[in-house]
Structures are given as structure tokens and as C-alpha cells.
Write a protein that holds these residues in place. Structure first.
Motif, mmCIF file in Angstrom:
data_model
loop_
_atom_site.group_PDB
_atom_site.id
_atom_site.type_symbol
_atom_site.label_atom_id
_atom_site.label_comp_id
_atom_site.label_asym_id
_atom_site.label_seq_id
_atom_site.Cartn_x
_atom_site.Cartn_y
_atom_site.Cartn_z
ATOM 1 N N LYS A 142 51.446 35.786 42.057
ATOM 2 C CA LYS A 142 50.276 36.611 42.685
ATOM 3 C C LYS A 142 50.995 37.566 43.698
ATOM 4 C CE LYS A 142 46.986 32.806 42.428
ATOM 5 N NZ LYS A 142 46.169 31.686 43.147
ATOM 6 N N ASP A 171 41.492 37.368 46.972
ATOM 7 C CA ASP A 171 40.307 37.631 46.482
ATOM 8 C C ASP A 171 40.416 37.569 44.683
ATOM 9 O OD1 ASP A 171 41.410 39.747 45.777
ATOM 10 O OD2 ASP A 171 39.980 41.129 47.005
ATOM 11 N N ASN A 172 41.298 37.030 44.277
ATOM 12 C CA ASN A 172 41.416 36.907 42.701
ATOM 13 C C ASN A 172 40.907 38.286 42.088
ATOM 14 O OD1 ASN A 172 42.078 34.296 43.085
ATOM 15 N ND2 ASN A 172 40.454 33.659 41.484
ATOM 16 N N ARG A 173 41.411 39.417 42.700
ATOM 17 C CA ARG A 173 41.199 40.811 42.000
ATOM 18 C C ARG A 173 42.328 41.283 41.388
ATOM 19 N NH1 ARG A 173 36.335 43.046 41.421
ATOM 20 N NH2 ARG A 173 37.449 45.087 41.674
ATOM 21 N N SER A 175 44.334 44.727 40.042
ATOM 22 C CA SER A 175 44.518 46.039 39.982
ATOM 23 C C SER A 175 45.699 46.636 39.444
ATOM 24 C CB SER A 175 43.943 46.607 41.644
ATOM 25 O OG SER A 175 45.091 46.198 42.237
ATOM 26 N N GLY A 184 40.571 48.093 38.161
ATOM 27 C CA GLY A 184 40.372 46.935 38.859
ATOM 28 C C GLY A 184 39.360 46.176 38.106
ATOM 29 N N GLY A 185 39.248 44.689 38.453
ATOM 30 C CA GLY A 185 38.407 43.945 38.114
ATOM 31 C C GLY A 185 38.844 42.651 38.710
ATOM 32 N N GLU A 186 38.551 41.446 37.951
ATOM 33 C CA GLU A 186 38.751 40.085 38.450
ATOM 34 C C GLU A 186 39.481 39.250 37.391
ATOM 35 O OE1 GLU A 186 35.036 38.291 39.303
ATOM 36 O OE2 GLU A 186 34.299 39.851 40.648
ATOM 37 N N TYR A 187 40.139 38.364 37.909
ATOM 38 C CA TYR A 187 40.898 37.308 37.080
ATOM 39 C C TYR A 187 40.792 35.964 37.597
ATOM 40 C CZ TYR A 187 44.412 36.416 40.633
ATOM 41 O OH TYR A 187 45.039 36.154 41.809
ATOM 42 N N GLU A 188 40.979 34.917 36.575
ATOM 43 C CA GLU A 188 40.810 33.541 36.856
ATOM 44 C C GLU A 188 41.954 32.767 36.392
ATOM 45 O OE1 GLU A 188 37.493 29.970 36.687
ATOM 46 O OE2 GLU A 188 37.093 32.011 35.516
ATOM 47 N N LYS A 199 35.119 41.925 34.106
ATOM 48 C CA LYS A 199 34.687 43.064 35.054
ATOM 49 C C LYS A 199 35.395 44.246 35.161
ATOM 50 C CE LYS A 199 31.558 39.734 37.426
ATOM 51 N NZ LYS A 199 31.114 39.198 38.859
#
Length: 253
Positions: A142, A171-173, A175, A184-188, A199
Motif C-alpha cells: 500500500k 480509504d482503499n482507493r 489511482s 481511479g476506483g476502489e480495491y479490496e 468502480k
């Protein structure tokens, strides 16, 4: 008589012992050199008189060697590299980096390197905090600028712009840049080194070569697991061959 003298002897022994302990502490006491995990990479952007800032990356090694990389933002894309050795002061609080006749003094703190002035003192004023470089964390995934170096087994060449991604810890974004557009988006992150991107959105600028962008975005859509080995991040799908490889590069933008 012995009973009367004994208490004084005990007190005298305790005084000598305390004095000895204080002297030992003064000589071998805790300091930055002995009590901190100072080896590692420090990153920051220091003030610049005629540019937007000096992006600085310093790596301190346990063998007392260092690498310093700098880039003058808004003025040049060139990255200057210096290699040399460093030494600690007697107090074990500051280090002096020496390379090619130049020397730099830094105060070593808890996960920080603070650039000092020519007299070895802290720089004061409104920009004082900008002279502090922050040590990169132990999390090897990260908040790291991962530069795309290989896509579906092919080295990245002739890209309009360096493709990369950053997985933000806060924020688990996710980019980065596709080689043409920012995205950009989200990851898990899930158990078993699994990863999921969602997203995802990117800008719509047209570039001469869109093939890297298209493949990069496709990889992010289907990747479901990752590995980090020897500083290389691999994005994979199932047990298939690695789809994308990344290396850390603090100068991608």
C-alpha cells in the motif's frame, strides 16, 4: 560497632552503583542510532528556490552506504542519483551523507529524516515541516507508486506516459495512469492474497497508442490475486500466467 557502620557502607555502595549506571547510560544510552530502525527509504519534497520543489528519495543501508535521488519538479524530468557513505555523530542523533565532495546533514527521528542547515541545525520558519522526509512503511503493497513494467509478458515500451498505480491505505482507493489517461476506483484485499478492483473510471483523452491503456484496464477488471516477490508486484487471474508486473518507482507521476 559493625551494626552502626553497616548502613553507611550500604548507602555508599548504592551511591557508587547509581553513579556507575549513570555513566554507563551516558556512554551507551539509547539514541537514534541504537534504538531506531533507521535503515530504509525516506521520501519527501523539500523547498526549492527556482522550481516547484525537490523530490528527494534517500535510502540508508546498514553497511553505512546510501543512495540519494532527486528531481527538480516543474523544471526537469531528470532524476539525479548520488551514491556514497554516511557517518553518525557522537550523540548518535544525526548522519552526514558524503558523495562526490558534497555532504548533507540529517537528523534521524522516529521514521523521519530532517534536512539540517549548513551548521547542522534544524531549519525553522513556515516551511520547516517541508524539510522532513518520511520513512516508507513496512507494508510493501500500500501507498507505494507501482510502475507498470510488463503487461501480458511484454515489456512496456513507447508509452505516451509512464503507467502506474497506487493502492492507498487510508480509504482503499486505487489511482494511477494508464499510459494516456488518469484513472481511479476502489480495491479490496481478501484472504489468500486475493484482490478485487471495482468502480473503475478514467479520463477520456485520446493518445496515439491506446493499446497499453486498453490492456491495462482489462487486467484491472479481471485480476483476482496478487503476489509481491523481491520488490515486484504481480497481478494475476487464478493460476494463469502473470498478467501485469510492477516495480516501485518514487518518481512516476
Amino acid at each position: 560497632m559493625i551494626k552502626k557502620v553497616l548502613p553507611f557502607l550500604i548507602i555508599a555502595v548504592l551511591i557508587v552503583s547509581c553513579k556507575s549506571n549513570k555513566e554507563t547510560t551516558a556512554t551507551n544510552g539509547d539514541n537514534s542510532k541504537t534504538s531506531l530502525d533507521w535503515n530504509g527509504t525516506y521520501v519527501g519534497t523539500t523547498p526549492c528556490a527556482d522550481c516547484e520543489g525537490i523530490k528527494t528519495v534517500i535510502t540508508l543501508n546498514t553497511d553505512l552506504t546510501f543512495t540519494k535521488k532527486t528531481q527538480y519538479l516543474g523544471k526537469s524530468t531528470e532524476v539525479y542519483t548520488e551514491n556514497g557513505s554516511f557517518s553518525w555523530n557522537k550523540a548518535g542523533s544525526t548522519v552526514t551523507l558524503k558523495a562526490d565532495g558534497a555532504s548533507y546533514n540529517y537528523l534521524v527521528g522516529e521514521h523521519t529524516l530532517t534536512h539540517l542547515d549548513l551548521s547542522g541545525k534544524k531549519i525553522t520558519g513556515d516551511l520547516a515541516d517541508n524539510y522532513i522526509l518520511k520513512q516508507q512503511g513496512t507494508d510493501t503493497l500500500k501507498d507505494m507508486p507501482w510502475k507498470l513494467v510488463e503487461l501480458r509478458g511484454k515489456a512496456i515500451e513507447n508509452a505516451s506516459k509512464q503507467p502506474y498505480l497506487i493502492l492507498a491505505a487510508e480509504d482503499n482507493r486505487v489511482s494511477g495512469n494508464t499510459s494516456c489517461n488518469g484513472f481511479g476506483g476502489e480495491y479490496e484485499l481478501l484472504e489468500g492474497n486475493r484482490i478485487k478492483f471495482s468502480k473503475m473510471m478514467h479520463t477520456m483523452m485520446a493518445c496515439p497508442n491506446m493499446s497499453i491503456e486498453n490492456e491495462f484496464m482489462q487486467v484491472l477488471e479481471v485480476a483476482d490475486n496478487y503476489t509481491v516477490v523481491n520488490g515486484v508486484l504481480n497481478l494475476n487471474k487464478g493460476r494463469m500466467a502473470t498478467m501485469a508486473k510492477f516495480e516501485v518507482d518514487y518518481f512516476v507521476n
